[in-house]
Write an enzyme that holds these catalytic residues in place. Structure first.
Site, short mmCIF file in Angstrom:
data_model
loop_
_atom_site.label_atom_id
_atom_site.label_comp_id
_atom_site.label_asym_id
_atom_site.label_seq_id
_atom_site.Cartn_x
_atom_site.Cartn_y
_atom_site.Cartn_z
CG HIS A 50 -1.95 -1.06 1.23
ND1 HIS A 50 -3.05 -0.97 0.40
CD2 HIS A 50 -2.07 -2.22 1.89
CE1 HIS A 50 -3.81 -2.05 0.58
NE2 HIS A 50 -3.25 -2.82 1.48
CG PHE A 233 -7.83 -7.45 13.03
CD1 PHE A 233 -7.39 -7.32 11.72
CD2 PHE A 233 -7.02 -8.14 13.92
CE1 PHE A 233 -6.16 -7.82 11.32
CE2 PHE A 233 -5.79 -8.65 13.53
CZ PHE A 233 -5.35 -8.48 12.24
CG ASP A 235 -13.52 -4.11 11.92
OD1 ASP A 235 -12.34 -3.84 11.73
OD2 ASP A 235 -14.19 -4.78 11.12
CG ASP A 305 -9.08 -8.84 9.35
OD1 ASP A 305 -8.59 -7.82 8.85
OD2 ASP A 305 -10.09 -8.82 10.08
CG ASP A 310 -6.31 -4.88 1.44
OD1 ASP A 310 -5.27 -5.54 1.68
OD2 ASP A 310 -6.50 -3.75 1.92
N1 LIG Z 1 -10.83 -5.92 10.28
C1 LIG Z 1 -10.04 -4.96 9.78
N2 LIG Z 1 -10.35 -3.67 10.03
C2 LIG Z 1 -9.54 -2.72 9.52
C3 LIG Z 1 -8.40 -3.01 8.75
C4 LIG Z 1 -7.84 -1.74 8.40
C5 LIG Z 1 -6.65 -1.45 7.54
N3 LIG Z 1 -5.75 -2.55 7.41
C6 LIG Z 1 -4.85 -2.39 6.30
C7 LIG Z 1 -3.55 -2.89 6.66
C8 LIG Z 1 -3.28 -4.04 6.06
C9 LIG Z 1 -4.38 -4.46 5.22
O1 LIG Z 1 -3.87 -4.80 3.95
C10 LIG Z 1 -5.26 -3.25 5.14
O2 LIG Z 1 -4.96 -2.56 3.96
C11 LIG Z 1 -8.63 -0.77 8.96
N4 LIG Z 1 -9.63 -1.39 9.62
C12 LIG Z 1 -10.78 -0.79 10.29
O3 LIG Z 1 -11.70 -0.43 9.27
C13 LIG Z 1 -12.38 0.76 9.68
C14 LIG Z 1 -12.09 1.82 8.65
O4 LIG Z 1 -12.79 1.44 7.49
P1 LIG Z 1 -13.06 2.57 6.37
O5 LIG Z 1 -13.79 3.73 7.09
O6 LIG Z 1 -13.94 1.85 5.38
O7 LIG Z 1 -11.72 2.98 5.83
C15 LIG Z 1 -11.85 1.15 11.03
O8 LIG Z 1 -12.68 0.57 12.01
C16 LIG Z 1 -10.48 0.47 11.03
O9 LIG Z 1 -10.07 0.17 12.35
C17 LIG Z 1 -8.09 -4.36 8.49
O10 LIG Z 1 -7.11 -4.74 7.79
N5 LIG Z 1 -8.94 -5.30 9.04
#
Ligand SMILES: Nc1nc2c(c(CN[C@H]3C=C[C@H](O)[C@@H]3O)cn2[C@@H]2O[C@H](COP(=O)(O)O)[C@@H](O)[C@H]2O)c(=O)[nH]1
Length: 332
Positions: A50, A233, A235, A305, A310
């Site tokens: 990224h 994770f 959410d 996850d 992604d």
């Molecule tokens: N379960 C889970 N939740 C994740 C991520 C990530 C970013 N991870 C990056 C790093 C490595 C990966 O390749 C991803 O590119 C953010 N979030 C959550 O999403 C929400 C934001 O959403 P939106 O407003 O739509 O951008 C917010 O609650 C944030 O805490 C994840 O990976 N898994």
């Protein structure tokens, strides 16, 4: 005392009334991930691919990831106008707005990832760092400032001013690091009560460990002999509902369609979070197929996850047919 996330998720799943897991959906997700991994279109390296994520595997990057995951929550806004960060001539929203704001601050000479700075950060300094291109502010400003101050002060007090000491003290155990983070920093202690039983999901503590593991490609500071201890994770990744891995009761679906807020700790919220974790756990058990193992492709709940997150970004417009639940919380 850390509550076991898998046991929490399994319990919630067993007692859930509003969320059910669908086996055929699980198989579909498992097959999708296997194909992505076998075609090398997804791997642990995807995290660093990224644009805005740091590439150097050093202590400065550890400090960057700690601030990232101290603030990695609740970007959704009540009004349709989003909070937008402009960085290097591009606009970012959601999670990427957080990443862009951190990078912009550092480019502007603000030492946002230095504990001695953010331990005493003022609301005004925070507002400058997170200034938006629109009239909409990042949600929960005061809570974010409180989180930064707590984490900064405790890194100084308990880890001699450097988060790397926290990691070193855990002797390459993800379980120990999860225990250390959640027992040291209150703002990472993501626990709730479900039918009078304590459950723990620890979303930001787990993603903090996962981001370190992924960024360092499982080496050096990112080496954990028990990384599979970390679950997905929990959410509002409603992609699982979209993929028919989870089905929602009529009353829950009505809540989501009405966009009415679901309070943090509400049984519906906990059922969505707990069932999501359990669904990915069941899916990862399918994952461990011989072919992947023979090609030593890393398949764990973190990779699943990250892949789903992604995927969700890429196919957002289709997936948004399932409204995400609106819970205002510092935990995700
Ligand atoms: N379960 C889970 N939740 C994740 C991520 C990530 C970013 N991870 C990056 C790093 C490595 C990966 O390749 C991803 O590119 C953010 N979030 C959550 O999403 C929400 C934001 O959403 P939106 O407003 O739509 O951008 C917010 O609650 C944030 O805490 C994840 O990976 N898994």
């Amino acid at each position: 005392m850390v509550v076991n996330v898998r046991q929490s998720a399994e319990l919630v799943c067993k007692l859930a009334k509003h969320v059910q897991i669908k086996q055929d959906g699980i198989k579909q997700v498992a097959n999708m991930i296997v194909k992505a991994l076998q075609s090398n279109s997804y791997s642990i390296q995807s995290w660093k691919q990224h644009d805005l994520h740091p590439k150097d595997m050093n202590e400065a990057t550890l400090n960057w990831i700690l601030v990232l995951d101290t603030l990695n929550f609740s970007f959704w806004t009540e009004n349709p106008q989003k909070f937008v960060i402009r960085y290097k001539e591009k606009n970012y929203t959601g999670y990427w707005s957080l990443v862009a704001a951190i990078n912009r601050a550092l480019d502007e000479g603000i030492p946002l990832t230095t504990p001695q700075f953010y331990a005493d950060i003022t609301t005004q300094q925070f507002e400058t760092i997170f200034r938006s291109e629109t009239d909409t502010r990042i949600p929960l400003v005061e809570a974010r400032v409180k989180n930064l101050r707590e984490v900064g002060r405790k890194v100084i007090e308990k880890f001699d001013g450097s988060f790397v000491n926290c990691i070193k003290q855990c002797n390459q155990s993800a379980e120990k690091l999860l225990e250390s983070i959640t027992s040291t920093f209150d703002c990472f202690n993501d626990v709730s009560t479900f039918h009078d039983i304590q459950v723990g999901f620890y979303k930001r503590a787990q993603i903090l460990i996962a981001d370190i593991w992924a960024c360092f490609e499982g080496q050096g500071f990112g080496y954990f002999q028990d990384i599979e201890y970390i679950t997905m994770f929990a959410d509002y990744r409603y992609v699982l509902a979209f993929m028919n891995v989870l089905t929602y009761s009529d009353s829950l679906m009505q809540h989501l369609k009405d966009g009415t807020e679901i309070k943090a700790g509400d049984v519906m919220e906990l059922e969505i979070r707990g069932s999501s974790i359990w669904a990915v756990e069941v899916s990862s058990q399918i994952q461990a197929n011989e072919d992947l193992r023979q090609r030593d492709l890393i398949v764990n709940s973190i990779i699943i996850d990250f892949y789903l997150w992604d995927y969700c970004k890429e196919y957002r417009s289709e997936i948004d047919v399932i409204p995400m639940h609106k819970t205002r919380t510092i935990f995700y």
